[in-house]
Design an enzyme around this catalytic site. Structure first.
Site, PDB file in Angstrom:
ATOM      1  N   SER A 150      39.033  42.517  36.213  1.00 15.08           N
ATOM      2  CA  SER A 150      37.628  42.118  36.141  1.00 15.08           C
ATOM      3  C   SER A 150      37.205  41.477  37.469  1.00 15.08           C
ATOM      4  O   SER A 150      37.275  42.142  38.501  1.00 15.08           O
ATOM      5  CB  SER A 150      37.424  41.188  34.940  1.00 15.08           C
ATOM      6  OG  SER A 150      36.062  41.059  34.609  1.00 15.08           O
ATOM      7  N   MET A 151      36.789  40.236  37.495  1.00  7.85           N
ATOM      8  CA  MET A 151      36.455  39.599  38.758  1.00  7.85           C
ATOM      9  C   MET A 151      37.608  39.716  39.743  1.00  7.85           C
ATOM     10  O   MET A 151      37.398  39.891  40.954  1.00  7.85           O
ATOM     11  CB  MET A 151      36.104  38.123  38.541  1.00  7.85           C
ATOM     12  CG  MET A 151      35.735  37.389  39.822  1.00  7.85           C
ATOM     13  SD  MET A 151      35.318  35.629  39.591  1.00  7.85           S
ATOM     14  CE  MET A 151      36.969  34.926  39.453  1.00  7.85           C
TER      15      MET A 151
END
Length: 255
Positions: free
Chosen positions: A96-97
């Protein structure tokens, strides 16, 4: 390369130290995540691989530090620490991030004359794609999204007080990743393996395929059954991808 400093251990967590590793895997957590999320990876790959899990400021034992809400500043901090580590063939693995952070780290390494072996970009649309999101503007919106994505332990999700204690780090992480911008033609030489869930509300299949535009080194896509946190739901399958990567890397090195 400068020498490691004592403060580097704040960033780099080695849950299974490897005395004589052949390669290094740097694991980069999701928004609101922390280094122990990747403890199973360290358990599976050590001692052949030096598994380094990055602990961002503002959470767990770094809670007294201000979380960073600018992705470029966060990446710069991680990069400076990683450049001080003993040199080894480097693979970046971000969820994700963390996938965006991995991409930006690859850019910095390459600008410094070092090409990572591969970037494993998990659970994130390509850097050049954009959605109009502003989750960081509302604590209630952040808490609702975290609960929807089910990326935090059930005991934390059901504890409103603990959730609110985690909000400063979550808010900073969401601001960092949602204000991040990357041009559609920005590319690295590092090969990229994209891992995505077939029912991830945060990443469509087309958005995952778009990572291909961001590398000159080749891109392959692995689709798993599951949502945003397929990485936990399909842990054995994801681990197999990592094990195959390091097995192939070892064979090439031996050859």
């Amino acid at each position: 390369m400068s020498q490691p400093s004592s403060g580097d251990n704040l960033w780099c967590r080695r849950f299974r130290p490897a005395p004589n590793p052949a390669a290094r895997l740097v694991c980069l957590p999701h928004a609101g995540g922390s280094a122990p999320f990747f403890l199973p990876v360290a358990a599976a790959l050590s001692p052949q691989v030096d598994v380094v899990s990055i602990q961002y400021p503002g959470r767990q034992d770094r809670r007294a530090e201000a979380p960073l809400d600018d992705l470029s500043v966060l990446v710069d901090g991680i990069y400076q620490v990683l450049r001080r580590q003993p040199e080894l063939p480097l693979t970046l693995f971000g969820h994700s991030m963390g996938a965006v952070i991995g991409f930006e780290l690859a850019r910095r390494f390459e600008a410094d004359g070092v090409r990572p072996v591969r970037l494993m970009a998990s659970g994130r649309r390509a850097p050049g794609t954009h959605r109009d999101e502003s989750t960081f503007g509302s604590d209630d919106a952040i808490m609702a999204e975290v609960r929807e994505l089910s990326g935090t332990a059930a005991s934390l999700l059901s504890d409103d007080e603990m959730m609110r204690a985690a909000l400063p780090a979550l808010r900073a992480d969401y601001r960092a990743v949602e204000t991040y911008r990357c041009g559609p033609d920005v590319a690295v030489d590092t090969p990229i393996t994209v891992l995505t869930g077939d029912s991830d509300p945060k990443t469509t299949l087309d958005e995952a395929k778009a990572w291909d535009r961001h590398t000159r080194g080749g891109c392959d896509l692995r689709v798993f059954t599951g949502g945003h946190f397929f990485i936990s739901e399909r842990a054995a399958e994801v681990m197999q991808v990592l094990e195959d990567h390091f097995r192939e890397q070892g064979a090439r090195h031996a050859g």
